[in-house]
Each structure stands twice: as structure tokens, then as C-alpha cells.
Design an enzyme around this catalytic site. Structure first.
Site, PDB file in Angstrom:
ATOM      1  N   ASN A  11       0.868  -1.179   0.000  1.00 13.60           N
ATOM      2  CA  ASN A  11       0.000   0.000   0.000  1.00 13.60           C
ATOM      3  C   ASN A  11       0.911   1.238   0.000  1.00 13.60           C
ATOM      4  O   ASN A  11       1.479   1.587   1.035  1.00 13.60           O
ATOM      5  CB  ASN A  11      -0.897  -0.040   1.252  1.00 13.60           C
ATOM      6  CG  ASN A  11      -1.771   1.187   1.366  1.00 13.60           C
ATOM      7  OD1 ASN A  11      -1.822   2.016   0.452  1.00 13.60           O
ATOM      8  ND2 ASN A  11      -2.461   1.322   2.487  1.00 13.60           N
ATOM      9  N   TRP A  12       1.015   1.849  -1.153  1.00 12.97           N
ATOM     10  CA  TRP A  12       1.942   2.999  -1.283  1.00 12.97           C
ATOM     11  C   TRP A  12       1.360   4.297  -0.708  1.00 12.97           C
ATOM     12  O   TRP A  12       2.049   5.290  -0.625  1.00 12.97           O
ATOM     13  CB  TRP A  12       2.309   3.212  -2.757  1.00 12.97           C
ATOM     14  CG  TRP A  12       3.471   2.377  -3.197  1.00 12.97           C
ATOM     15  CD1 TRP A  12       4.041   1.350  -2.510  1.00 12.97           C
ATOM     16  CD2 TRP A  12       4.210   2.495  -4.406  1.00 12.97           C
ATOM     17  NE1 TRP A  12       5.086   0.821  -3.227  1.00 12.97           N
ATOM     18  CE2 TRP A  12       5.197   1.505  -4.402  1.00 12.97           C
ATOM     19  CE3 TRP A  12       4.116   3.335  -5.522  1.00 12.97           C
ATOM     20  CZ2 TRP A  12       6.111   1.329  -5.448  1.00 12.97           C
ATOM     21  CZ3 TRP A  12       5.007   3.169  -6.561  1.00 12.97           C
ATOM     22  CH2 TRP A  12       6.003   2.177  -6.519  1.00 12.97           C
ATOM     23  N   LYS A  13       0.078   4.244  -0.386  1.00 14.20           N
ATOM     24  CA  LYS A  13      -0.582   5.458   0.144  1.00 14.20           C
ATOM     25  C   LYS A  13      -0.324   6.651  -0.790  1.00 14.20           C
ATOM     26  O   LYS A  13      -0.265   6.462  -1.997  1.00 14.20           O
ATOM     27  CB  LYS A  13      -0.133   5.718   1.583  1.00 14.20           C
ATOM     28  CG  LYS A  13      -0.286   4.466   2.454  1.00 14.20           C
ATOM     29  CD  LYS A  13      -0.216   4.716   3.906  1.00 14.20           C
ATOM     30  CE  LYS A  13      -0.421   3.392   4.637  1.00 14.20           C
ATOM     31  NZ  LYS A  13      -0.501   3.522   6.076  1.00 14.20           N
ATOM     32  N   HIS A  99     -10.012   1.345   4.454  1.00 15.01           N
ATOM     33  CA  HIS A  99      -8.767   1.598   5.193  1.00 15.01           C
ATOM     34  C   HIS A  99      -9.037   2.609   6.305  1.00 15.01           C
ATOM     35  O   HIS A  99      -9.788   3.563   6.114  1.00 15.01           O
ATOM     36  CB  HIS A  99      -7.678   2.114   4.236  1.00 15.01           C
ATOM     37  CG  HIS A  99      -6.325   2.103   4.881  1.00 15.01           C
ATOM     38  ND1 HIS A  99      -5.939   3.055   5.792  1.00 15.01           N
ATOM     39  CD2 HIS A  99      -5.289   1.230   4.775  1.00 15.01           C
ATOM     40  CE1 HIS A  99      -4.711   2.775   6.209  1.00 15.01           C
ATOM     41  NE2 HIS A  99      -4.297   1.669   5.618  1.00 15.01           N
ATOM     42  N   GLU A 101      -7.420   4.996   7.388  1.00 16.26           N
ATOM     43  CA  GLU A 101      -7.122   6.403   7.062  1.00 16.26           C
ATOM     44  C   GLU A 101      -8.301   7.046   6.329  1.00 16.26           C
ATOM     45  O   GLU A 101      -8.470   8.265   6.377  1.00 16.26           O
ATOM     46  CB  GLU A 101      -5.814   6.479   6.239  1.00 16.26           C
ATOM     47  CG  GLU A 101      -4.595   6.300   7.140  1.00 16.26           C
ATOM     48  CD  GLU A 101      -3.366   5.733   6.465  1.00 16.26           C
ATOM     49  OE1 GLU A 101      -3.311   5.685   5.217  1.00 16.26           O
ATOM     50  OE2 GLU A 101      -2.456   5.311   7.198  1.00 16.26           O
ATOM     51  N   GLU A 168      -6.257  -4.765  10.322  1.00 13.62           N
ATOM     52  CA  GLU A 168      -5.281  -3.706  10.551  1.00 13.62           C
ATOM     53  C   GLU A 168      -5.667  -2.920  11.807  1.00 13.62           C
ATOM     54  O   GLU A 168      -6.499  -1.986  11.722  1.00 13.62           O
ATOM     55  CB  GLU A 168      -5.246  -2.750   9.369  1.00 13.62           C
ATOM     56  CG  GLU A 168      -4.761  -3.372   8.078  1.00 13.62           C
ATOM     57  CD  GLU A 168      -4.049  -2.343   7.205  1.00 13.62           C
ATOM     58  OE1 GLU A 168      -2.891  -2.571   6.849  1.00 13.62           O
ATOM     59  OE2 GLU A 168      -4.649  -1.291   6.895  1.00 13.62           O
ATOM     60  N   GLY A 174       1.632   2.378  11.066  1.00 14.84           N
ATOM     61  CA  GLY A 174       2.666   3.419  11.029  1.00 14.84           C
ATOM     62  C   GLY A 174       3.275   3.758  12.386  1.00 14.84           C
ATOM     63  O   GLY A 174       3.972   4.760  12.521  1.00 14.84           O
ATOM     64  N   SER A 207       2.440  -1.844  10.576  1.00 16.71           N
ATOM     65  CA  SER A 207       3.853  -1.847  10.976  1.00 16.71           C
ATOM     66  C   SER A 207       4.609  -3.137  10.649  1.00 16.71           C
ATOM     67  O   SER A 207       5.582  -3.479  11.330  1.00 16.71           O
ATOM     68  CB  SER A 207       4.004  -1.536  12.463  1.00 16.71           C
ATOM     69  OG  SER A 207       3.659  -0.191  12.704  1.00 16.71           O
ATOM     70  N   GLY A 228       2.435  -1.113   4.411  1.00 16.22           N
ATOM     71  CA  GLY A 228       2.489   0.296   4.034  1.00 16.22           C
ATOM     72  C   GLY A 228       3.932   0.766   3.931  1.00 16.22           C
ATOM     73  O   GLY A 228       4.631   0.512   2.946  1.00 16.22           O
ATOM     74  N   GLY A 229       4.402   1.448   4.986  1.00 20.36           N
ATOM     75  CA  GLY A 229       5.725   2.070   4.989  1.00 20.36           C
ATOM     76  C   GLY A 229       6.846   1.206   4.430  1.00 20.36           C
ATOM     77  O   GLY A 229       7.636   1.659   3.595  1.00 20.36           O
TER      78      GLY A 229
HETATM   79  P1  PGA Z   1       2.131   0.487   7.754  1.00 15.16           P
HETATM   80  O1  PGA Z   1       0.745   0.699   7.007  1.00 15.16           O
HETATM   81  O2  PGA Z   1       2.709  -0.814   7.272  1.00 15.16           O
HETATM   82  O3  PGA Z   1       2.944   1.676   7.369  1.00 15.16           O
HETATM   83  O4  PGA Z   1       1.831   0.438   9.218  1.00 15.16           O
HETATM   84  C1  PGA Z   1      -0.128  -0.379   6.743  1.00 15.16           C
HETATM   85  C2  PGA Z   1      -1.388   0.135   6.118  1.00 15.16           C
HETATM   86  O5  PGA Z   1      -1.822   1.241   6.479  1.00 15.16           O
HETATM   87  O6  PGA Z   1      -1.977  -0.524   5.252  1.00 15.16           O
END
Ligand code: PGA
Length: 246
Positions: A11-13, A99, A101, A168, A174, A207, A228-229
Site C-alpha cells: 500500500n503505497w498510500k 482503510h 485512514e 489492521e 505506522g 507496521s 504500508g511504509g
Molecule cells: P504500515 O501501514 O505498514 O505503514 O503500518 C499499513 C497500512 O496502512 O496498510
């Protein structure tokens, strides 16, 4: 970790631009090697890069997904929004829905439910995110929150077979914090009991990195990870895949 297909969803956001595309050369090479034949690598870049990444990966087993879609399937007057149909027509196969976010910006279970229906209508595979906030966890409400998100999110959907669920925990995204394996296992069981025992694929996200993967991969009931990150840096992403499979 299950012996079936293992998913690694990046997930590149809101990261990445044209210069990020070449970094996936390494992944394309890896995805073609025999040891990784049961590995499903899915890149979910921002909308702006979907088309380029589809072209780039079209001769490899890597799939592309979007990070969201609008709930109206077809053309409609919604400035700035993208429909499931538009995503499908580009050639993407997956779409992340619900998600945290987006939930934190006001996306309700009802909207998520409509988005899931819209994605399924277009034969996209939804990656349906659920997870509790820290304040819920502190008062032992994890199970009831997840059940509610599943019940409302899947309302009226009869065939769950093509839905991937991603657990999640909001407090893990994050932050560098992750639940203990037994806590993840408990939620995976809860999801299976509330969705479909046999067919559903369940991912963990929050994470995940190239260190904690060694512990996380011990969870037998998981089908993979939403990352993500650590997916923004190709070497870290490759490392996670290699450490899970090898
Ligand atoms: P993260 O994000 O690995 O940076 O915690 C995961 C996500 O939001 O899908």
C-alpha cells in the site's frame, strides 16, 4: 503461515511518482522465480501510477490494485472521485476498501458496504480493512468492533469468496507497534467465524517490517500481509517476502 498463496500487498498510500516505477524491477525478477510461485504480490500505488505499473508488470505475475474507489460503479458527477469500473477498465484487479485512514475522514460502514458492492460488481477483488482503535482495545472492545465492521460492511453481500479481509489495528498502523501473535490469531478466527470459514483470505497489516516478519510469519491462519511504509523501499519489501518464504 498457510501453504496456499501468500499475499504481499504493497500500500503505497500518497507516496510515489514516476521515478518510483523502476524500483519494482527487482520485484518483477523475484516474482518470476520458482520459489515464489505461491506468492501473490499486489501493488496498490496512487491512482496516478496505476496505468504505468500495469504496463510495467504485464508480463509478470505481479498484480495491481487501487487504494480506494467511489461507491457509484458507473459514470457520475463526483468531482475528484474514481469508480470501480474505471479501475477495472485500466486492468487493475484489486481495490483496498475501508482503510482506517479513510474511515478517519468520515467513511462509514454504510459507505464501505456500498464500495464493496461496487467493487464486486466490477469483478475487482476487494481488500476489506477492519481494525480497532487503541481506545477500543483498552476497554476490550476489539471483538465487538471487528464484528460490527464485518456485519455492516458485508450487509447484503451473498458471495464472500472473492473478498480478502485485512486485519489492521488502527493503533498499529505506522507506529511500529504490533499485536502479539495470539492476539492476531484470535481476530483471524473471529473474522473466519463471521465471514466464511473455508474460503476467505485474511491478511494482517500494521507496521509489518523486515524484522517483525520472522515472528508474524508463524501465524498459520494468515494468508499474507498488507504493508504500508516498508513497501515504499523495494529492498525492505523484497526482504519481507524472502524472509516469509525462505
Ligand atoms: P504500515 O501501514 O505498514 O505503514 O503500518 C499499513 C497500512 O496502512 O496498510
Amino acid at each position: 503461515m498457510t501453504n496456499n498463496n501468500i499475499y504481499f500487498v504493497a500500500n503505497w498510500k500518497m507516496y510515489g511518482n514516476l521515478s518510483s516505477i523502476n524500483q519494482i524491477n527487482k520485484l518483477i525478477k523475484l516474482s518470476k522465480s520458482k520459489i515464489y510461485k505461491n506468492t501473490k504480490i499486489v501493488y496498490c500505488p496512487p491512482y496516478t501510477l496505476i496505468d504505468r505499473l500495469i504496463t510495467k508488470t504485464n508480463k509478470s505475475p505481479i498484480s495491481i490494485g487501487a487504494q480506494d474507489c467511489h461507491f457509484e460503479t458507473t459514470n457520475f458527477a463526483f468531482t475528484g472521485k474514481i469508480s470501480a469500473q474505471q479501475i477495472k477498465k485500466l486492468g487493475a484487479k484489486y481495490v483496498i476498501i475501508g482503510h482506517s485512514e479513510n474511515r478517519s475522514l468520515g467513511e462509514t460502514d454504510k459507505i464501505i458496504n456500498k464500495k464493496l458492492k461496487s467493487a464486486l460488481k466490477e469483478k475487482l477483488i476487494p481488500i476489506f480493512c477492519v481494525g480497532e482503535k487503541l481506545k477500543d482495545k483498552k476497554i476490550n472492545k476489539t471483538s465487538s468492533i471487528i464484528k460490527k465492521q464485518i456485519r455492516n460492511g458485508l450487509k447484503g453481500i451473498k458471495n464472500f469468496n472473492n473478498i480478502i479481509v485485512a486485519y489492521e489495528p488502527v493503533w498499529a498502523i505506522g507506529t511500529g507497534l504490533i499485536p502479539k501473535n495470539y492476539q492476531i490469531e484470535k481476530v483471524v478466527k473471529l473474522i473466519k467465524d463471521n465471514v466464511n470459514k473455508k474460503t476467505n483470505k485474511i491478511l494482517y497489516g500494521g507496521s509489518v517490517n523486515n524484522k517483525n516478519i520472522l515472528e508474524l510469519k508463524k501465524i498459520k491462519s494468515l494468508n499474507g500481509f498488507l504493508i504500508g511504509g516498508a513497501s515504499h523501499t523495494v529492498n525492505k519489501f523484497v526482504d519481507i517476502i524472502k524472509k516469509t518464504i525462505n
